[in-house]
Enzyme design. Structure first.
Site, mmCIF file in Angstrom:
data_model
loop_
_atom_site.group_PDB
_atom_site.id
_atom_site.type_symbol
_atom_site.label_atom_id
_atom_site.label_comp_id
_atom_site.label_asym_id
_atom_site.label_seq_id
_atom_site.Cartn_x
_atom_site.Cartn_y
_atom_site.Cartn_z
ATOM 1 C CB THR B 43 -0.809 -0.001 1.315
ATOM 2 O OG1 THR B 43 -1.578 -1.172 1.337
ATOM 3 C CG2 THR B 43 -1.707 1.179 1.446
ATOM 4 C CG ASP B 59 -2.603 2.154 -2.933
ATOM 5 O OD1 ASP B 59 -2.411 1.148 -3.632
ATOM 6 O OD2 ASP B 59 -2.556 2.135 -1.683
ATOM 7 N NE ARG B 61 -1.922 -2.492 -8.198
ATOM 8 C CZ ARG B 61 -0.952 -2.402 -9.105
ATOM 9 N NH1 ARG B 61 0.276 -2.712 -8.773
ATOM 10 N NH2 ARG B 61 -1.197 -2.004 -10.328
ATOM 11 C CE LYS B 75 -5.049 -0.439 -0.485
ATOM 12 N NZ LYS B 75 -3.705 -0.541 -0.989
ATOM 13 N N GLY B 89 -0.895 -3.211 5.502
ATOM 14 C CA GLY B 89 -0.512 -4.479 6.102
ATOM 15 C C GLY B 89 -1.507 -5.551 5.716
ATOM 16 C CB SER B 171 5.041 -1.589 -0.096
ATOM 17 O OG SER B 171 3.876 -1.332 -0.849
ATOM 18 C CG ASP B 208 5.206 0.183 -3.811
ATOM 19 O OD1 ASP B 208 4.169 0.081 -3.145
ATOM 20 O OD2 ASP B 208 6.101 -0.679 -3.807
ATOM 21 C CB SER B 211 0.849 1.464 -4.274
ATOM 22 O OG SER B 211 1.584 1.210 -3.129
#
Lengths: 244, 272
Positions: B43, B59, B61, B75, B89, B171, B208, B211
């Site tokens: 994330t 984000d 995903r 999220k 997480g 991440s 990243d 994400s």
């Protein structure tokens, strides 16, 4: 028959004596960032050499000129970087001895470094470095990277180590073709400041190197201005006693 | 000399983590048995304090290993009318822990008759996560505005917290933090704040791999909140057939036809 058996014995000997192979780095340098700009290449790196979690050496020059046309910046094990400089010294010397008016350009040096790193990786004895090589020859700008295992590529902006995670997002957003020298330095300083805030092995003493058709110049070391006066930093636990 | 016999006293379970199997797990790891992995969200979540309150961003995903299992998940979780929480997480852990604390906050509101405070949510979350010693893998960015002002906190899976003017987790946190560290300043206006949050999330989305997809934003000010679901859609589907799909009769060749009546037709008589 005799020769092959002796080679086998030597081969097994090498594998048994692990102290001959690089297993982990000791004195390391942190990220290096490089960008192409109008007249050539700009590379920035700080001057810290960490011994594990101690900041042991604070005046390590992690960028060095190579031949007439290139500049090499390295992160990772400092002793391996010095070894690479010795190899390159020999390479440039032999090239000069030909005395044919031609000199090795950045593309050739990059290829040599890639072969060097990849071959060492195949022998399970790597040179523990990530290298940034930039240069200008005959008006052609070149900026490339070689990793510890021999991954190599060429791009408009490169970074090693933490720079990949913190600096490359900024560079992808804000790098443009044909930036002036001042714009390039400003962009590099922006990235180095973020690295200084968020990389624990970074120190506030950096150099910026410039390579153009005329040659290489490495700036003297200087420090960046940091800002710590956010009001939330003054008394962080104001709303939540016991935390920080 | 009598042997002290220790009887196993059956203490009723009081909740919290049962550490009995930890030694066995460690022994298995040493023997080379690999622990099963769990689904993480991978994330980029961010929060920042601006002039009038806090802005949270995330984000959309959700990943199961290398596969994107949900292209547009939510999220940013509701905690209270004036408090929202982004979660990174393990998806199940973030959902469960935010739902649980949200209910606890509601009961607390009924008991006290007052608006919930951010530090209340913070303390409930951190004490829960600490008692599970990091096994509840939830990294949260908690933000809200209460009577004492705007607050922004990060909570780590082991239960430690930070109070910050700007924060990123997940991440993609390094990519987003690079944007914040170079562009954040105090006293941002609402538009500037939303723009900076979107930039940071986009940095996570494009740099990243964990994400991606869209940007969700939540703006919380005193007495008012704006949940901007899918505020930005920087990843539209590029190739969509404009003609659509139509299957006209006669396009497919019919080789043979067989009609089987499934039920016999029964004709009912006049008087049934």
């Amino acid at each position: 028959m005799h020769s092959s058996s002796s080679v086998d014995k030597k081969g097994s000997e090498i594998f048994e004596m692990d102290s001959q192979r690089t297993l982990y780095p000791y004195v390391t340098g942190t990220s290096v960032i490089g960008i192409k700009y109008k007249d050539g290449i700009l590379i920035a790196a700080d001057m810290g050499g960490s011994y594990g979690s101690t900041l042991r050496y604070k005046s390590v020059e992690r960028m060095k000129p190579v031949g007439k046309h290139s500049l090499l910046g390295a992160s990772g094990e400092i002793s391996d970087f010095q070894e690479i400089l010795r190899y390159l010294d020999e390479l440039i010397l032999y090239d000069n001895m030909w005395d044919d008016g031609n000199s090795l350009g950045p593309k050739e040096v990059h290829n040599y470094l890639n072969r060097l790193m990849y071959n060492r990786r195949n022998k399970f004895n790597p040179l523990w470095n990530s290298l940034v090589l930039g240069g200008v020859k005959n008006g052609q700008k070149y900026l490339g990277m070689v990793s510890i295992i021999g991954i190599h590529f060429e791009d408009n902006h490169v970074a090693t180590g933490f720079g990949n995670h913190l600096a490359r997002p900024i560079l992808r957003d804000e790098w443009r073709e044909d930036m002036s020298y001042e714009e390039g330095v400003k962009l590099l300083e922006k990235c180095m400041l973020v690295l200084l805030y968020r990389d624990r092995s970074a120190i506030n003493k950096l150099q910026i190197a410039k390579i153009t058709e005329d040659g290489v110049s490495i700036s003297p070391s200087y420090a960046l201005k940091t800002f710590w006066k956010f009001s939330a930093f003054q008394n962080p636990a104001k709303g939540a006693e016991g935390s920080w | 000399m009598g042997v002290l016999v220790k009887e196993a006293i059956d203490v009723p379970p009081k909740g919290g983590f049962n550490f009995d199997l930890c030694r066995r797990n460690e022994m298995l790891l040493k023997k080379g048995v690999q622990a099963p992995s769990f689904r993480k969200t991978g994330t980029t979540i961010v929060g920042l304090v601006f002039q009038d309150g806090v802005i949270l961003g995330a984000d959309t995903r959700a990943t199961e290993g290398p596969i994107v299992c949900d292209k547009n998940c939510e999220k940013i979780h509701y905690m209270a009318p004036n408090i929202y929480c982004c979660g990174a997480g393990t998806a199940a852990d973030t959902e469960a822990v935010t739902d649980m604390v949200s209910s606890q906050l509601q009961l607390h509101r009924y008991a006290t008759g007052r608006e919930s405070r951010v530090v209340t949510a913070l303390t409930l979350l951190k004490s829960h996560l600490f008692s599970y010693q990091g096994y509840v893998s939830a990294a949260l960015v908690l933000g809200g505005v209460d009577v004492t002002g705007p607050h922004l906190h990060t909570i780590y899976p082991h239960g430690s917290t930070d109070t910050l003017p700007f924060a990123t987790m997940g991440s993609g946190s390094l990519a987003a933090m690079a944007i914040f560290e170079s562009k954040y300043r105090e006293g941002l206006s609402r538009e500037e704040g939303i723009r900076l949050v979107c930039e940071a999330i986009c940095s996570g989305i494009f740099n990243d791999l964990g994400s991606g997809s869209n940007v969700d934003v939540c703006v919380i000010t005193k007495g008012h909140k704006d949940y901007l679901r899918n505020h930005m859609l920087p990843n539209p589907r590029t190739y969509v057939s404009s003609k659509g799909y139509s299957f006209a009769k006669g396009q497919t060749e019919v080789l043979s036809t067989k009609i089987m009546p499934l039920r016999e037709k029964v004709e009912l008589g006049r008087d049934v």
